[in-house]
Design a protein around this motif. Sequence first.
Motif, mmCIF file in Angstrom:
data_model
loop_
_atom_site.group_PDB
_atom_site.id
_atom_site.type_symbol
_atom_site.label_atom_id
_atom_site.label_comp_id
_atom_site.label_asym_id
_atom_site.label_seq_id
_atom_site.Cartn_x
_atom_site.Cartn_y
_atom_site.Cartn_z
ATOM 1 N N VAL A 155 15.011 23.622 64.698
ATOM 2 C CA VAL A 155 15.210 24.355 63.441
ATOM 3 C C VAL A 155 16.370 23.758 62.657
ATOM 4 C CG1 VAL A 155 15.954 26.564 62.467
ATOM 5 C CG2 VAL A 155 14.171 26.506 64.210
ATOM 6 N N LEU A 156 17.479 23.463 63.334
ATOM 7 C CA LEU A 156 18.633 22.867 62.656
ATOM 8 C C LEU A 156 18.295 21.494 62.103
ATOM 9 C CD1 LEU A 156 21.687 23.786 64.925
ATOM 10 C CD2 LEU A 156 20.840 24.938 62.883
ATOM 11 N N GLY A 157 17.548 20.701 62.883
ATOM 12 C CA GLY A 157 17.153 19.375 62.410
ATOM 13 C C GLY A 157 16.273 19.452 61.181
ATOM 14 N N ARG A 158 15.327 20.370 61.169
ATOM 15 C CA ARG A 158 14.455 20.525 60.012
ATOM 16 C C ARG A 158 15.223 21.044 58.799
ATOM 17 N NH1 ARG A 158 8.859 20.987 61.168
ATOM 18 N NH2 ARG A 158 8.639 22.538 59.514
ATOM 19 N N GLU A 159 16.248 21.828 59.050
ATOM 20 C CA GLU A 159 17.058 22.353 57.950
ATOM 21 C C GLU A 159 17.833 21.243 57.259
ATOM 22 O OE1 GLU A 159 20.170 26.043 57.276
ATOM 23 O OE2 GLU A 159 20.329 24.838 59.083
ATOM 24 N N ILE A 160 18.279 20.251 58.029
ATOM 25 C CA ILE A 160 19.064 19.157 57.462
ATOM 26 C C ILE A 160 18.215 18.282 56.562
ATOM 27 C CG2 ILE A 160 20.359 17.060 58.024
ATOM 28 C CD1 ILE A 160 21.302 18.413 60.542
ATOM 29 N N ILE A 161 16.990 17.992 56.975
ATOM 30 C CA ILE A 161 16.169 17.019 56.250
ATOM 31 C C ILE A 161 15.355 17.656 55.131
ATOM 32 C CG2 ILE A 161 15.975 15.556 58.287
ATOM 33 C CD1 ILE A 161 13.194 16.639 58.744
ATOM 34 N N THR A 162 15.424 18.977 54.991
ATOM 35 C CA THR A 162 14.648 19.605 53.919
ATOM 36 C C THR A 162 15.166 19.173 52.561
ATOM 37 O OG1 THR A 162 13.899 21.692 52.990
ATOM 38 C CG2 THR A 162 16.112 21.658 53.894
ATOM 39 N N GLU A 163 14.275 19.010 51.610
ATOM 40 C CA GLU A 163 14.644 18.565 50.269
ATOM 41 C C GLU A 163 14.313 19.613 49.215
ATOM 42 O OE1 GLU A 163 12.682 14.897 49.567
ATOM 43 O OE2 GLU A 163 13.825 13.788 51.068
ATOM 44 N N GLU A 164 13.875 20.786 49.660
ATOM 45 C CA GLU A 164 13.524 21.831 48.706
ATOM 46 C C GLU A 164 14.771 22.629 48.373
ATOM 47 O OE1 GLU A 164 9.047 22.465 50.523
ATOM 48 O OE2 GLU A 164 10.450 24.139 50.423
ATOM 49 N N ASP A 165 15.456 22.205 47.310
ATOM 50 C CA ASP A 165 16.732 22.816 46.956
ATOM 51 C C ASP A 165 16.574 24.269 46.529
ATOM 52 O OD1 ASP A 165 17.863 19.749 45.430
ATOM 53 O OD2 ASP A 165 18.045 20.462 47.495
ATOM 54 N N LYS A 166 15.389 24.641 46.115
ATOM 55 C CA LYS A 166 15.197 26.025 45.687
ATOM 56 C C LYS A 166 14.953 26.950 46.858
ATOM 57 C CE LYS A 166 13.406 24.857 41.112
ATOM 58 N NZ LYS A 166 12.294 25.030 40.147
ATOM 59 N N SER A 167 14.753 26.381 48.023
ATOM 60 C CA SER A 167 14.481 27.213 49.189
ATOM 61 C C SER A 167 15.770 27.751 49.770
ATOM 62 C CB SER A 167 13.735 26.400 50.260
ATOM 63 O OG SER A 167 13.639 27.127 51.458
ATOM 64 N N GLU A 168 15.698 28.937 50.332
ATOM 65 C CA GLU A 168 16.870 29.540 50.970
ATOM 66 C C GLU A 168 17.336 28.697 52.138
ATOM 67 O OE1 GLU A 168 17.999 33.613 53.393
ATOM 68 O OE2 GLU A 168 16.222 33.572 52.134
#
Length: 460
Positions: free
Chosen positions: A220-233
């Motif tokens: 979960v932490l790894g996926r949170e780092i690489i996310t590019e959806e700035d509008k997402s919480e």
Amino acid sequence: MLFRFIRRLKNRAVKQKRQPQEVIETDLNWIWQPFENSSNFQFSATVKKVAAAIIESSADDIPTITLEVDPRLVIPLCAIQLQDEINLTQLSSFKNELESVLLENLDNKIEFVDRVLSKITPKQRWLYLFKSLTPELKFALLFRLINYRRPTRNDWRNLFEKIEYEFKKGREYLIVLTVVFLLSLGSVIEIFAIMYSQPKSWVNGLMTITIVVVLCFLIVLGREIITEEDKSELSEPTLLMQLGLLGPWTFCQEWYRLFRKNLVWEGVTALYEATGVVVDVAWVVARNGGWALTWALAVAGVVAGVGAVAVVGAVASAVAGAVAVAWAVAVPVVMAVAAAVAVPVVMAVTGDVAVAVACAVAVAGVAAIGYGLGIWYLAKEKTDLGWVRFLSILAFPWFCWFPIVFGFTSFALYHRLSWEWRSISLFWLVIFGFCAVLWVRGKELEEKARNPLRGVLDGQ
């Protein structure tokens, strides 16, 4: 005219025994701080006197004619010092209109400013200062008050300080993540060591559940780092705190919100998606055989639990609510039967009753928490689950990363390294203190980098 206005206010303050103007001027040093290098001392003192006079004024003191006031004085007063003179809660209702207004001409921007002013009901003093700005500066100021967080004095002090920083990509946060990963790795190694030292114990089934929880948390932490959806919480690095350190407390809060308001936390979605990654990784590990068979069957439990909820969702869409409830009741029973069947199957493969029982415990346990997580995730689309939602309480172990890591790491320090409990307590105190300092520093840098007032004097 302006200085007569100031003297009149000062005399009135003396008669009414209000706060001395010298004290107010000292408190307003921050207003001219960004421009101290470009002006002499006498001019800076004059600006402070004007600011103090405005703050001490009342509706009766406002001149009938418009005085030309420097925007460098008006903007910090309207945006920060006097922000309680407007209804800030109404500003958020205009946020969706900003993108279209930005592309329009000046007349439309003026009309937008007028509509905002009619909503926020400013007091006469704030409105007088605001009207002294040019139309471009009016829109630029309102744009920042609507679209960004509330500005502070430090934002104005750092008006011309350019900092490029994003907390979730900064070194402070990455160092904290490294500490989290090392602690997780240490706890997993200790769990494996315990399992290896007692290969025929049924407790290994419970140990497997803890490994699944820790692994999902790291994913979960790894996926949170690489996310590019700035509008997402989830673009904000909040899961480390909410799902990690404050996991049990977060579970209580979000479970309450699920039942009171039928709101599903975004962290549940992240956990649900992470289970698929666990299946792929664990299957590779399980190929090595041996006691890894327990791990493989635990993954099968995740698949069974989450997949069973998908079946419930499909059935609930096609048939009546009573049938869906019947399926919700039947699925845990089927999983329990599968766990029972796993005992003779594993016995036939390994020839060991203890290993078979451990595998059954792993399958049943992970299937149960997977099923609870799936029910919680299903509540995003199905609002008529009824009492079936109570089964989401089975997802509680997914929020127990910190108790798992804290417990097994402390046990490793005590059992493997022969540390005393005082030394272990000092170890955790240092870890928490070090990470807290990095976290606070990173947040401060991000606050400076996201200065909502930057460029406001240019009317941008």
